[in-house]
Write a protein that holds these residues in place. Structure first.
Motif, PDB file in Angstrom:
ATOM      1  N   CYS A  43     -20.525 -33.780  27.565  1.00 24.44           N
ATOM      2  CA  CYS A  43     -20.666 -35.022  28.332  1.00 24.44           C
ATOM      3  C   CYS A  43     -21.391 -36.094  27.528  1.00 24.44           C
ATOM      4  O   CYS A  43     -22.171 -36.874  28.072  1.00 24.44           O
ATOM      5  CB  CYS A  43     -21.398 -34.778  29.655  1.00 24.44           C
ATOM      6  N   GLU A  44     -21.145 -36.126  26.244  1.00 24.85           N
ATOM      7  CA  GLU A  44     -21.759 -37.130  25.378  1.00 24.85           C
ATOM      8  C   GLU A  44     -20.854 -37.348  24.167  1.00 24.85           C
ATOM      9  O   GLU A  44     -20.498 -36.399  23.475  1.00 24.85           O
ATOM     10  CB  GLU A  44     -23.141 -36.681  24.932  1.00 24.85           C
ATOM     11  N   VAL A  45     -20.492 -38.612  23.958  1.00 17.95           N
ATOM     12  CA  VAL A  45     -19.667 -38.955  22.803  1.00 17.95           C
ATOM     13  C   VAL A  45     -20.592 -39.173  21.619  1.00 17.95           C
ATOM     14  O   VAL A  45     -21.553 -39.938  21.695  1.00 17.95           O
ATOM     15  CB  VAL A  45     -18.838 -40.224  23.072  1.00 17.95           C
ATOM     16  N   VAL A  63     -19.124 -48.098  31.437  1.00 18.54           N
ATOM     17  CA  VAL A  63     -18.331 -47.658  32.586  1.00 18.54           C
ATOM     18  C   VAL A  63     -18.708 -46.224  32.932  1.00 18.54           C
ATOM     19  O   VAL A  63     -19.245 -45.492  32.103  1.00 18.54           O
ATOM     20  CB  VAL A  63     -16.818 -47.757  32.306  1.00 18.54           C
ATOM     21  N   TYR A  64     -18.405 -45.857  34.179  1.00 21.27           N
ATOM     22  CA  TYR A  64     -18.714 -44.502  34.639  1.00 21.27           C
ATOM     23  C   TYR A  64     -17.433 -43.680  34.730  1.00 21.27           C
ATOM     24  O   TYR A  64     -16.502 -44.021  35.451  1.00 21.27           O
ATOM     25  CB  TYR A  64     -19.416 -44.536  35.998  1.00 21.27           C
ATOM     26  N   LEU A  65     -17.416 -42.598  33.965  1.00 20.53           N
ATOM     27  CA  LEU A  65     -16.328 -41.634  33.998  1.00 20.53           C
ATOM     28  C   LEU A  65     -16.837 -40.332  34.613  1.00 20.53           C
ATOM     29  O   LEU A  65     -18.036 -40.184  34.886  1.00 20.53           O
ATOM     30  CB  LEU A  65     -15.787 -41.384  32.590  1.00 20.53           C
ATOM     31  N   VAL A  66     -15.923 -39.399  34.822  1.00 20.49           N
ATOM     32  CA  VAL A  66     -16.280 -38.117  35.430  1.00 20.49           C
ATOM     33  C   VAL A  66     -16.408 -37.068  34.344  1.00 20.49           C
ATOM     34  O   VAL A  66     -15.541 -36.947  33.471  1.00 20.49           O
ATOM     35  CB  VAL A  66     -15.215 -37.681  36.459  1.00 20.49           C
ATOM     36  N   CYS A  67     -17.497 -36.319  34.382  1.00 22.90           N
ATOM     37  CA  CYS A  67     -17.698 -35.213  33.453  1.00 22.90           C
ATOM     38  C   CYS A  67     -18.493 -34.126  34.159  1.00 22.90           C
ATOM     39  O   CYS A  67     -19.548 -34.408  34.737  1.00 22.90           O
ATOM     40  CB  CYS A  67     -18.435 -35.678  32.194  1.00 22.90           C
ATOM     41  N   ALA A  68     -17.961 -32.917  34.148  1.00 24.18           N
ATOM     42  CA  ALA A  68     -18.621 -31.776  34.803  1.00 24.18           C
ATOM     43  C   ALA A  68     -18.921 -32.090  36.268  1.00 24.18           C
ATOM     44  O   ALA A  68     -20.017 -31.823  36.757  1.00 24.18           O
ATOM     45  CB  ALA A  68     -19.894 -31.384  34.061  1.00 24.18           C
ATOM     46  N   GLN A  70     -19.591 -34.764  37.767  1.00 29.08           N
ATOM     47  CA  GLN A  70     -20.538 -35.841  38.033  1.00 29.08           C
ATOM     48  C   GLN A  70     -20.094 -37.112  37.320  1.00 29.08           C
ATOM     49  O   GLN A  70     -19.207 -37.089  36.473  1.00 29.08           O
ATOM     50  CB  GLN A  70     -21.947 -35.449  37.560  1.00 29.08           C
ATOM     51  N   LEU A  71     -20.719 -38.246  37.689  1.00 28.14           N
ATOM     52  CA  LEU A  71     -20.466 -39.497  36.992  1.00 28.14           C
ATOM     53  C   LEU A  71     -21.436 -39.632  35.830  1.00 28.14           C
ATOM     54  O   LEU A  71     -22.644 -39.451  35.988  1.00 28.14           O
ATOM     55  CB  LEU A  71     -20.630 -40.698  37.933  1.00 28.14           C
ATOM     56  N   GLU A  72     -20.883 -39.931  34.668  1.00 30.74           N
ATOM     57  CA  GLU A  72     -21.691 -40.147  33.466  1.00 30.74           C
ATOM     58  C   GLU A  72     -21.237 -41.454  32.819  1.00 30.74           C
ATOM     59  O   GLU A  72     -20.045 -41.771  32.790  1.00 30.74           O
ATOM     60  CB  GLU A  72     -21.533 -38.985  32.482  1.00 30.74           C
ATOM     61  N   SER A  73     -22.190 -42.220  32.292  1.00 33.53           N
ATOM     62  CA  SER A  73     -21.854 -43.511  31.696  1.00 33.53           C
ATOM     63  C   SER A  73     -21.323 -43.338  30.279  1.00 33.53           C
ATOM     64  O   SER A  73     -21.722 -42.429  29.549  1.00 33.53           O
ATOM     65  CB  SER A  73     -23.077 -44.422  31.685  1.00 33.53           C
ATOM     66  N   VAL A  74     -20.401 -44.221  29.922  1.00 36.69           N
ATOM     67  CA  VAL A  74     -19.799 -44.246  28.592  1.00 36.69           C
ATOM     68  C   VAL A  74     -19.816 -45.691  28.110  1.00 36.69           C
ATOM     69  O   VAL A  74     -19.455 -46.605  28.858  1.00 36.69           O
ATOM     70  CB  VAL A  74     -18.355 -43.708  28.619  1.00 36.69           C
ATOM     71  N   ASP A  75     -20.223 -45.900  26.883  1.00 37.90           N
ATOM     72  CA  ASP A  75     -20.225 -47.238  26.294  1.00 37.90           C
ATOM     73  C   ASP A  75     -18.877 -47.501  25.639  1.00 37.90           C
ATOM     74  O   ASP A  75     -18.371 -46.679  24.868  1.00 37.90           O
ATOM     75  CB  ASP A  75     -21.341 -47.371  25.256  1.00 37.90           C
ATOM     76  N   ARG A  76     -18.307 -48.663  25.952  1.00 35.77           N
ATOM     77  CA  ARG A  76     -17.026 -49.060  25.385  1.00 35.77           C
ATOM     78  C   ARG A  76     -17.076 -50.524  24.973  1.00 35.77           C
ATOM     79  O   ARG A  76     -18.066 -51.218  25.223  1.00 35.77           O
ATOM     80  CB  ARG A  76     -15.895 -48.841  26.394  1.00 35.77           C
ATOM     81  N   THR A  77     -15.982 -50.968  24.377  1.00 34.49           N
ATOM     82  CA  THR A  77     -15.825 -52.376  24.038  1.00 34.49           C
ATOM     83  C   THR A  77     -14.608 -52.904  24.778  1.00 34.49           C
ATOM     84  O   THR A  77     -13.495 -52.427  24.567  1.00 34.49           O
ATOM     85  CB  THR A  77     -15.642 -52.565  22.522  1.00 34.49           C
ATOM     86  N   ALA A  78     -14.830 -53.866  25.673  1.00 35.20           N
ATOM     87  CA  ALA A  78     -13.731 -54.450  26.435  1.00 35.20           C
ATOM     88  C   ALA A  78     -13.143 -55.618  25.655  1.00 35.20           C
ATOM     89  O   ALA A  78     -13.877 -56.482  25.182  1.00 35.20           O
ATOM     90  CB  ALA A  78     -14.221 -54.927  27.795  1.00 35.20           C
ATOM     91  N   ALA A 114     -13.178 -37.690  32.070  1.00 39.02           N
ATOM     92  CA  ALA A 114     -11.906 -37.970  32.719  1.00 39.02           C
ATOM     93  C   ALA A 114     -12.099 -39.159  33.657  1.00 39.02           C
ATOM     94  O   ALA A 114     -13.238 -39.535  33.971  1.00 39.02           O
ATOM     95  CB  ALA A 114     -11.407 -36.758  33.501  1.00 39.02           C
ATOM     96  N   THR A 115     -10.999 -39.761  34.082  1.00 33.41           N
ATOM     97  CA  THR A 115     -11.080 -40.856  35.054  1.00 33.41           C
ATOM     98  C   THR A 115     -10.122 -40.584  36.198  1.00 33.41           C
ATOM     99  O   THR A 115      -9.036 -40.018  36.001  1.00 33.41           O
ATOM    100  CB  THR A 115     -10.762 -42.216  34.405  1.00 33.41           C
TER     101      THR A 115
END
Length: 208
Positions: A43-45, A63-68, A70-78, A114-115
């Motif tokens: 659950c960590e990139v 953004v918040y994606l699903v992992c295990a 639960q919701l976990e935050s992921v940093d992206r570039t929009a 996952a989303t």
């Protein structure tokens, strides 16, 4: 003669025990069920996998994606310019929603993300008479899977798409009244449950 015969039987029994041990056969009295192997998704990139995204043009978003489960935050570039993002709440909300509808990258997949937000969903501003800060989705929020709605609410709540109090005012198409949602700690831990609300806010009569 009984003495030598008894010795021969004892030696044979001992050799039989040693043979069983050499074959790797172990006797056990109580069967042990260890159960399935525990999940080890990180659950960590990792930082090296984030680098290619950091090189993309756009603005950094979370953004918040699903992992295990639960919701976990992921940093992206929009892929949106800072000038366009600064224009208002709707532009940044759509950029975030686009990210939630994207399939996770290979690095995110390997980390277990996952989303549940499925395209196509677009966001627009408030209808006439809606409370300030209302965002209207092209689908009714209550018709979305609970996990998908939780992803949207928690992602919006920690961005400029949120209302001034950190809540998220969401409505659907048409004149359905918007609802004020909030992202709680329980929402992140159990996104498959109903997202907490702070009550409905009806539009003033005579507007729509």
């Amino acid at each position: 003669m009984k003495g030598p015969r008894r010795i021969r039987w004892s030696v044979a029994a001992l050799l039989g025990v040693l043979a069983l041990g050499g074959c790797g056969i172990r006797s056990t009295q109580v069967p042990v069920d260890a159960g399935p192997a525990p999940s080890r998704v990180p659950c960590e990139v990792t930082g090296e996998n984030v680098t290619p995204q950091a090189q993309q043009q756009g603005i950094p978003v979370r953004v918040y994606l699903v992992c295990a489960t639960q919701l976990e935050s992921v940093d992206r570039t929009a892929p949106i310019s800072a000038e366009k993002a600064a224009d208002g709440r709707v532009q940044i909300a759509q950029a975030l929603l686009d990210q939630l509808q994207k399939e996770p990258s290979s690095a995110e997949n390997e980390a277990g993300f996952a989303t549940f937000v499925r395209a196509p969903i677009v966001v627009t501003g408030p209808n006439e008479g809606d409370p300030p800060g209302t965002l209207r989705l092209s689908r009714l929020p209550e018709d979305l899977p609970s996990t998908a709605l939780a992803q949207i609410v928690c992602t919006f709540a920690e961005s400029r798409a949120a209302a001034t109090d950190g809540s998220v005012l969401l409505g659907g198409p048409g004149t359905y009244e918007p609802t004020r949602y909030r992202c709680s700690a329980g929402t992140k831990e159990r996104p498959d449950e109903n997202v907490p609300t702070l009550g409905s806010l009806p539009s003033p009569s005579g507007t729509g």
